[in-house]
Write a protein that holds these residues in place. Structure first.
Motif, PDB file in Angstrom:
ATOM      1  N   LEU A  28       0.867  -1.239   0.074  1.00 18.51           N
ATOM      2  CA  LEU A  28      -0.142   0.276  -0.101  1.00 18.51           C
ATOM      3  C   LEU A  28       0.919   1.375   0.031  1.00 18.51           C
ATOM      4  CD1 LEU A  28      -2.589  -1.220   2.650  1.00 18.51           C
ATOM      5  CD2 LEU A  28      -2.992  -0.724   0.115  1.00 18.51           C
ATOM      6  N   PHE A  29       1.968   1.293   0.763  1.00 17.70           N
ATOM      7  CA  PHE A  29       2.788   2.391   0.717  1.00 17.70           C
ATOM      8  C   PHE A  29       3.587   2.631  -0.755  1.00 17.70           C
ATOM      9  CE2 PHE A  29       4.160   2.212   5.699  1.00 17.70           C
ATOM     10  CZ  PHE A  29       3.084   2.596   5.814  1.00 17.70           C
ATOM     11  N   ARG A  30       3.932   1.603  -1.440  1.00 18.31           N
ATOM     12  CA  ARG A  30       4.531   1.681  -2.586  1.00 18.31           C
ATOM     13  C   ARG A  30       3.517   2.353  -3.670  1.00 18.31           C
ATOM     14  NH1 ARG A  30       5.146  -3.433  -3.931  1.00 18.31           N
ATOM     15  NH2 ARG A  30       5.381  -4.311  -1.689  1.00 18.31           N
ATOM     16  N   PHE A  31       2.147   1.681  -3.575  1.00 19.84           N
ATOM     17  CA  PHE A  31       1.224   2.266  -4.295  1.00 19.84           C
ATOM     18  C   PHE A  31       0.874   3.626  -4.161  1.00 19.84           C
ATOM     19  CE2 PHE A  31      -3.354   2.907  -5.186  1.00 19.84           C
ATOM     20  CZ  PHE A  31      -3.383   2.647  -6.381  1.00 19.84           C
ATOM     21  N   ALA A  32       0.866   4.162  -2.790  1.00 15.22           N
ATOM     22  CA  ALA A  32       0.682   5.453  -2.482  1.00 15.22           C
ATOM     23  C   ALA A  32       1.797   6.319  -3.091  1.00 15.22           C
ATOM     24  CB  ALA A  32       0.567   5.783  -1.021  1.00 15.22           C
ATOM     25  N   GLU A  33       2.860   5.929  -2.937  1.00 13.23           N
ATOM     26  CA  GLU A  33       4.029   6.671  -3.482  1.00 13.23           C
ATOM     27  C   GLU A  33       3.962   6.795  -4.861  1.00 13.23           C
ATOM     28  OE1 GLU A  33       8.143   7.093  -1.429  1.00 13.23           O
ATOM     29  OE2 GLU A  33       7.725   5.044  -1.208  1.00 13.23           O
ATOM     30  N   ARG A  34       3.917   5.582  -5.762  1.00 17.54           N
ATOM     31  CA  ARG A  34       3.640   5.844  -7.127  1.00 17.54           C
ATOM     32  C   ARG A  34       2.602   6.679  -7.558  1.00 17.54           C
ATOM     33  NH1 ARG A  34       4.106   0.522  -6.846  1.00 17.54           N
ATOM     34  NH2 ARG A  34       2.189   0.084  -7.348  1.00 17.54           N
ATOM     35  N   ASN A  35       1.491   6.850  -6.746  1.00 13.55           N
ATOM     36  CA  ASN A  35       0.219   7.281  -7.308  1.00 13.55           C
ATOM     37  C   ASN A  35       0.169   9.046  -6.327  1.00 13.55           C
ATOM     38  OD1 ASN A  35      -1.392   5.923  -9.390  1.00 13.55           O
ATOM     39  ND2 ASN A  35      -0.586   4.308  -7.576  1.00 13.55           N
TER      40      ASN A  35
END
Ligand SMILES: Nc1ncnc2c1ncn2[C@@H]1O[C@H](COP(=O)(O)OS(=O)(=O)O)[C@@H](OP(=O)(O)O)[C@H]1O
Length: 364
Positions: A28-35
C-alpha cells in the motif's frame, strides 16, 4: 487494470498483528508513493502505531498527513472515527491468520513483552495453554497480545466468555458490514487477486516481497491437540477466522477458481522476475539483522530469542534498480518514518547570520 475502471485510491487497511500485515502495508505504501497519495501516519507521540492499544482516534493522526487517502499502520479499529477521517468512498480491508499459527507467532514475538507470557515458569507455550487463566490478567499492559488478538485489533471484546457464541456471531456480522475484503494470510496470493479486482489495480500493484518473517529455528510445529487448545483459548478469533476463510472461498469461486489460479501463477512469475532483478539474478538469502549491512534494512528484533529475518541488496545493481528494490524490502520501522518525512514541508534553509550578530549572541 483489466476492467479499465479508475484505480481505487481511498483505503483503510486494518493492520492486524502477526498476520502478514507488514507485507500488505508495504504494498500500500508503494502504491501510495507511485500515485502521489497521502498516507495518514501516527503523530510522533504515538510511535509507529496509532497509540495502540488505545481505540483509534483521529487525534492520533499526524496533522501533516491529512486529509488521507490511505491508512495502514497498526491501530485498534474504530469505525466512527475512521469514517469521519476518510473520504466517503473508502474501502475497508483487513487480514486474518489461522489462530493457532498466529498465536505461536505472537507467543514467540511477545514472550518478553507480555506479562502473561513472562509469568510462565519454563517459558513454554504448552505450559501456558494448560491453564491460561493462571497467567493472564485481562487489564494489564500488552494483554491484547495474549487473548483474541484479532478481535481486539478489530475493536471487539477479547475477553468475552467462550460460551457467548451470540457475541462472536454479532461481531462477525459487524466486521462483514464494514469490510469489503477480509484477506486470509494462508491464502495470501488468492487474497491479493480479490484485492486487485476490488480496487481495479494492476498486477504490478500487488507485487510484493515477504516481510517480517521469523527464522526457521524460532518456529515451533504445532500438534493437532495443541492447535485445538489454542483455538479453545481464542474462541472469538477462531470464529472470525472460520467465517472469513469460508467467505474468501465463496468470493474466489464467484470469480472462477481457474481464472484465480491463472492470476496467482502470473503474480508468482512476476514476483520471481522482480526478485531476480533485485538480487542480482539469484533468489535472496534471508539474513538475520546482524548480517544486514544497511541499517535501514534491519527488521526490528523483539528479543534475542526470536530472529526476524530480512534482506540485503547486492552492491552490483544499478542505482535505479536499488531504489526500486529498497521499497520492497524495507521493514516497517524504516518505511514509516521515511514516508512520513516525505509528507512534511521542507524546513526553510538556514540563514547565515552576519558576523556581528553572531558575536552579540555569543556575548549575551
Ligand atoms: N506473504 C505472506 N504470506 C504468509 N505469511 C506471511 C507473508 N508475509 C509475512 N508473513 C508472515 O507474517 C508474520 C508477520 O506478520 P506481521 O507483519 O503482521 O507482524 S507485525 O504484527 O506487523 O509484527 C510472520 O509470521 P511468523 O514468521 O510465523 O512470525 C511472517 O512470516
Amino acid at each position: 487494470n483489466s476492467d479499465l475502471k479508475p484505480k481505487h485510491t481511498n483505503i483503510v487497511f486494518l493492520k492486524t498483528h502477526k498476520t502478514a500485515s507488514t507485507t500488505v502495508q508495504s504494498m500500500l505504501f508503494r502504491f501510495a508513493e507511485r500515485n502521489n497519495l497521502t498516507v495518514a501516519f501516527p503523530k510522533p507521540a504515538c510511535g509507529h502505531q496509532f497509540c495502540y492499544p488505545n481505540v483509534f482516534s483521529a487525534e492520533f493522526v499526524h496533522p501533516q498527513t491529512q486529509p488521507p487517502n490511505i491508512i495502514a499502520n497498526h491501530m485498534r479499529f474504530n469505525r466512527h472515527e475512521l469514517q469521519n477521517l476518510m473520504p466517503n468512498n473508502t474501502k475497508y480491508i483487513t487480514i486474518l491468520r489461522e489462530p493457532a499459527s498466529m498465536f505461536e507467532s505472537l507467543f514467540a514475538y511477545y514472550i518478553n513483552h507480555a506479562e502473561a507470557f513472562r509469568r510462565v515458569p519454563d517459558g513454554f507455550m504448552e505450559t501456558f495453554l494448560e491453564d491460561p487463566l493462571q497467567y493472564y490478567w485481562p487489564k494489564e499492559d500488552n494483554a491484547m497480545y495474549v487473548h483474541n488478538t484479532l478481535t481486539f485489533d478489530l475493536g471487539g471484546d477479547k475477553d468475552r466468555p467462550a460460551a457467548d457464541v451470540a457475541y462472536a456471531q454479532e461481531f462477525v456480522a459487524e466486521v462483514e458490514r464494514v469490510f469489503s475484503l477480509v484477506m486470509i494470510s494462508e491464502y495470501f496470493d488468492e487474497s491479493l487477486v480479490l484485492l486487485r479486482h476490488l480496487l481495479s489495480w494492476d498486477l504490478q500493484d500487488i507485487l510484493y516481497v515477504k516481510l517480517n518473517m521469523r527464522k526457521e529455528s524460532s518456529k515451533k510445529s504445532l500438534s493437532p491437540a495443541l492447535s485445538q487448545k489454542i483455538r479453545a483459548w481464542n474462541t472469538v478469533d477462531a470464529h472470525l477466522y472460520d467465517y472469513f476463510n469460508a467467505s474468501l472461498w465463496v468470493k474466489l469461486s464467484e470469480l472462477g477458481l481457474d481464472s484465480v489460479a491463472k492470476e496467482v501463477k502470473h503474480l508468482r512469475q512476476a514476483q520471481e522476475k522482480l526478485i531476480k532483478r533485485c538480487f542480482g539474478g539469484q533468489m535472496p538469502l534471508l539474513r538475520s539483522a546482524s548480517e544486514i549491512k544497511s541499517k535501514k534494512l534491519r527488521p526490528w528484533q523483539p528479543s534475542e530469542n526470536v530472529g526476524i529475518v530480512g534482506y540485503d541488496l547486492p552492491s552490483n545493481i544499478s542505482l535505479e534498480t536499488k531504489e526500486l528494490c529498497l521499497k520492497y524490502i524495507m521493514p516497517e520501522v524504516s518505511y514509516t518514518p521515511m514516508f512520513l518525512h516525505s509528507h512534511l514541508p521542507e524546513p526553510p534553509p538556514l540563514k547565515k547570520k552576519p558576523f556581528s550578530s553572531r558575536l552579540l549572541l555569543h556575548s549575551a
